[in-house]
Enzyme design. Structure first.
Site, PDB file in Angstrom:
ATOM      1  N   TYR A  31     -54.803 -29.486 -29.423  1.00  0.00           N
ATOM      2  CA  TYR A  31     -54.327 -30.540 -28.517  1.00  0.00           C
ATOM      3  C   TYR A  31     -53.122 -30.059 -27.711  1.00  0.00           C
ATOM      4  CZ  TYR A  31     -52.229 -34.921 -26.939  1.00  0.00           C
ATOM      5  OH  TYR A  31     -51.672 -35.915 -26.167  1.00  0.00           O
ATOM      6  N   SER A  78     -48.017 -33.834 -22.520  1.00  0.00           N
ATOM      7  CA  SER A  78     -47.521 -34.301 -23.817  1.00  0.00           C
ATOM      8  C   SER A  78     -46.279 -33.496 -24.180  1.00  0.00           C
ATOM      9  CB  SER A  78     -48.586 -34.110 -24.898  1.00  0.00           C
ATOM     10  OG  SER A  78     -48.038 -34.271 -26.201  1.00  0.00           O
TER      11      SER A  78
END
Length: 251
Positions: free
Chosen positions: A155, A141
């Protein structure tokens, strides 16, 4: 048309499902797995309806079931004869700012995204070593570039760990094995559709995934996708003060 077989985890929705559609359009055979098998079956029916020559197989898989991961991967490899590419995509986006009672969702995110990815990479590399090659693709990401605040902290950290793990595998230089690490920017998916404020630079799922598929097909080692604005932002985020990174990330 491309030939070969691709295993995609977390393929029941979002980026995984769209990657399946786009790789099917290129002619690849597909091994799709996720926890929600009813969605997988619907996706498989959709793909074979459009591309009847494409072989699609599905299996239920929770990537935190560490015994099931190698078993499912091995079953797919046996059925297809070999796995040419494994895309480590399954992930979780839950998060609560630290110190605000979010131990459970933060832990679930870390276990799914990091330990689950570790299990997938282990299973994939065992297959690749045995068959003499393959393409390991890890979906990280853009948030992995720097530490992220609030709901993104666990995350982003898990995705940074995933990228480092894949880079370590690449550093080994296993003969015949290519490694690609994809850092998607903000692409519409189930993970962000419930956000109160859509993130800046959000693109629709097919557009975002098209850039991911292009980078994967080129076997790029590291790819920020879509290239604009995430290539320049990705480099800037590594050096800018955290206060500015927070604003760039729209958090």
């Amino acid at each position: 048309m491309a030939t070969g077989s691709i295993l995609i985890t977390g393929a029941s929705s979002g980026l995984g499902a769209e990657m399946a559609r786009q790789f099917a359009a290129l002619g690849y055979e597909l091994a799709l797995c996720a926890r929600r098998t009813e969605r997988l079956d619907e996706l498989a029916a959709e793909i074979t309806g459009v591309y009847p020559a494409v072989r699609v197989r599905t299996a239920a898989l929770d990537v935190t079931d560490f015994d099931a991961v190698p078993r499912v991967f091995d079953e797919f490899a046996a059925e297809f004869g070999r796995l040419d590419r494994v895309i480590v995509n399954a992930g979780l986006g839950k998060g609560v700012p630290f110190g605000k009672g979010g131990e459970r969702p933060n832990r679930q995110t870390a276990i799914t995204n990091f330990l689950g990815a570790m299990a997938q990479m282990e299973a994939a590399m065992k297959i690749f070593r045995a068959q003499g090659g393959g393409h390991l693709v890890v979906i990280s990401s853009i948030s992995a570039v720097r530490g992220m605040p609030k709901t993104m902290t666990s995350y982003a950290a898990s995705k940074a760990g995933v990228a480092a793990m894949a880079e370590g595998i690449a550093a080994e230089g296993v003969p015949g094995v290519d490694v690609s690490i994809v850092f998607p920017g903000y692409i519409a998916s189930e993970m962000n559709e419930k956000a109160a404020h859509p993130p800046k630079f959000l693109v629709d799922t097919p557009t975002g995934v098209r850039s991911m598929v292009s980078a994967i097909e080129k076997r790029r080692f590291k790819a920020y996708t879509p290239a604009w604005p995430w290539v320049p932002f990705g480099y800037a985020m590594k050096v800018l003060p955290l206060s500015i990174v927070r604003r760039l990330a729209g958090i």
